[in-house]
Design an enzyme around this catalytic site. Structure first.
Site, short mmCIF file in Angstrom:
data_model
loop_
_atom_site.label_atom_id
_atom_site.label_comp_id
_atom_site.label_asym_id
_atom_site.label_seq_id
_atom_site.Cartn_x
_atom_site.Cartn_y
_atom_site.Cartn_z
N GLU A 1 0.82 -1.21 0.00
CA GLU A 1 0.00 0.00 0.00
C GLU A 1 0.85 1.26 0.00
OE1 GLU A 1 -3.16 -0.03 2.86
OE2 GLU A 1 -3.86 -2.00 2.26
N LYS B 1 -15.84 -1.33 3.51
CA LYS B 1 -15.20 -1.65 2.23
C LYS B 1 -16.30 -2.16 1.30
CE LYS B 1 -10.75 -3.33 4.11
NZ LYS B 1 -10.08 -4.54 4.69
P1 PGA Z 1 -6.67 -5.98 2.59
O1 PGA Z 1 -6.12 -5.09 3.76
O2 PGA Z 1 -7.24 -5.10 1.55
O3 PGA Z 1 -5.47 -6.75 2.12
O4 PGA Z 1 -7.72 -6.89 3.20
C1 PGA Z 1 -6.74 -3.92 4.20
C2 PGA Z 1 -7.19 -4.04 5.63
O5 PGA Z 1 -7.00 -5.08 6.28
O6 PGA Z 1 -7.76 -3.08 6.16
ZN ZN Z 2 -7.94 -4.32 8.19
#
Ligand code: PGA
Ligand code: ZN
Length: 425
Positions: free
Chosen positions: A202, A334
């Site tokens: 990231e 998300k």
């Molecule tokens: P991921 O990580 O997109 O790899 O699941 C992001 C998070 O855990 O917040």
């Molecule tokens: Zn997370």
């Protein structure tokens, strides 16, 4: 009215195939969106449908694209793009499985977001305004990764995200300015210590540390290097992502070569809370440790934001249950965990009803798609988490919020401390 829907294969920030959906309306307006992809996924989230087999490590997306171009297109053509609820209900019914195994969560989320963009375009409004209507909005408090770790950095350290938040900034743009200085200072410290080894998934620095505490110490020093007061101007936010190394109440720390039970895990994190200016902790315990979550929240929830990510998987029912059992005080939102825009919004609203902090979040696999920046503003989430302060799939989101803030001029308000579910001490 939707007259055309097209799925195409594009590539994400890890160089992996992903799904883009493009929707065209009768009036000529169109919208498109790209599905992101997680690495530390919760077991309860919508399935990211991959082809398997040998091409691109089994990660190709022809099945999901076929779903968009055939089944989903047939179902949505003729529908009103302005009725997001009906579109999303149709997508959910068409799939018919709880985890979106038939059409694929990636096909569904790309389509759902593309329809939303098309509807905003048809209304002649920026997406955030289309969502907010005449309601008030705040610029979100950015949660920005400085060091990556966990599943995003070959488990070089146990903790997945070492982030900062600047709730004392006067505006979103000032919060980014402070963050930029801390990111630079942290990089300079890594270089000085001979530990600069590039960046993780990231965009945070690759964590060439010998312990999780060393990362925390370096972060505090980097904040102080910039002249900001740790804990007052800029605080620490951690995503432990404990489901990655914990199961059935046993947590195996790779760096320390020891296994902790739930009590010991809580004691370790509590020690960090006592020693470091930590404002927020995500997934302190594993997704199967709701009891540990409740214990942790009872002990620390009045001085720290405690976010459920893998625990809540952007599911409104789970958020309501977590509120009833006080097992978190914030929810990560998300869209691709939920599957559709409407379900993600329902999870966010469930969080708001409970007085939770609400954080719209990217995934570790991202693209130039900036939909979540608009969701964070338009839904007045208060907080936005998109990864680090490097790599354009991350910066695209931060920069989009800057544009929105600028467009509001003097009437722009920054959430700051008000976004967090506890009173600063
Ligand atoms: P991921 O990580 O997109 O790899 O699941 C992001 C998070 O855990 O917040
Ligand atoms: Zn997370």
């Amino acid at each position: 009215t939707i007259i055309r829907l097209h799925g195409r294969r594009v590539w994400d920030s890890r160089g992996r195939p992903t799904v883009e959906a493009e929707v065209t309306l009768a009036g000529g307006a169109s919208g498109r969106a790209i599905a992101p992809a997680g690495a530390s996924t919760g077991s309860g989230e919508a399935l990211d449908l991959r082809d398997g087999g040998s091409s691109f490590g089994g990660l190709d997306v022809h099945q999901a694209l076929a779903a968009i171009n055939h089944d989903i297109a047939a179902a949505l053509i003729g529908m009103n793009a302005g009725d997001q609820g009906a579109i999303d209900a149709r997508l959910v019914a068409l799939d018919g499985t709880p985890q979106r195994r038939r059409l694929g969560g990636n096909a569904i989320v790309a389509t759902s977001m593309a329809v939303l963009h098309a509807a905003a375009a048809a209304a002649g409004q920026p997406l955030w305004r289309h969502l907010a209507g005449s309601g008030p909005v705040r610029m979100p408090l950015p949660e920005v990764q400085i060091f990556g770790g966990g599943a995003h950095a070959a488990r070089r350290v146990d903790v997945q995200d070492f982030m900062i938040m600047c709730p004392a900034a006067a505006s979103f743009s000032e919060a980014l300015e402070w963050t930029a200085e801390v990111y630079r200072a942290a990089g300079a410290r890594m270089k000085q210590a001979g530990k600069l080894q590039g960046v993780a998934d990231e965009g945070g620095y690759w964590p060439a540390f010998d312990s999780n505490e060393q990362a925390l110490d370096t972060l505090v020093l980097a904040i102080a290097d910039t002249g900001l007061r740790p804990g007052t101007d800029a605080g620490i936010s951690l995503d432990i992502a404990a489901s990655e190394f914990g199961r059935e109440g046993r947590y195996t720390l790779a760096l320390d070569r020891r296994t902790l039970d739930t009590e010991q895990m809580i004691a370790m994190l509590g020690g960090w809370l006592d020693h470091y200016p930590i404002l927020s902790i995500e997934d302190p315990l594993a997704e199967d440790d709701a009891h540990g979550f409740a214990q942790f929240t009872a002990t620390y929830g009045r001085r720290c934001q405690i976010i459920g990510d893998d625990l809540l998987v952007t599911n409104a029912d789970r958020v309501a249950a977590a509120a009833a059992s006080a097992s978190a005080n914030a929810v990560l939102v998300k869209p691709n965990q939920a599957g559709t825009v409407s379900e993600a919004h329902a999870a966010l609203l469930a969080g708001k009803r409970a007085g939770f902090g609400t954080i719209v979040s990217a995934r570790s696999g991202e693209s130039e798609d900036v939909t979540i920046a608009h969701l964070a503003v338009g839904w007045d989430a208060g907080q936005l988490k998109v990864g680090s302060f490097a790599r354009s799939e991350r910066m695209a989101k931060w920069n989009e919020v800057l544009r929105i803030e600028e467009s509001l001029g003097k009437s722009a308000r920054f959430s700051g401390w008000s976004a967090l579910p506890f009173q600063p001490q």
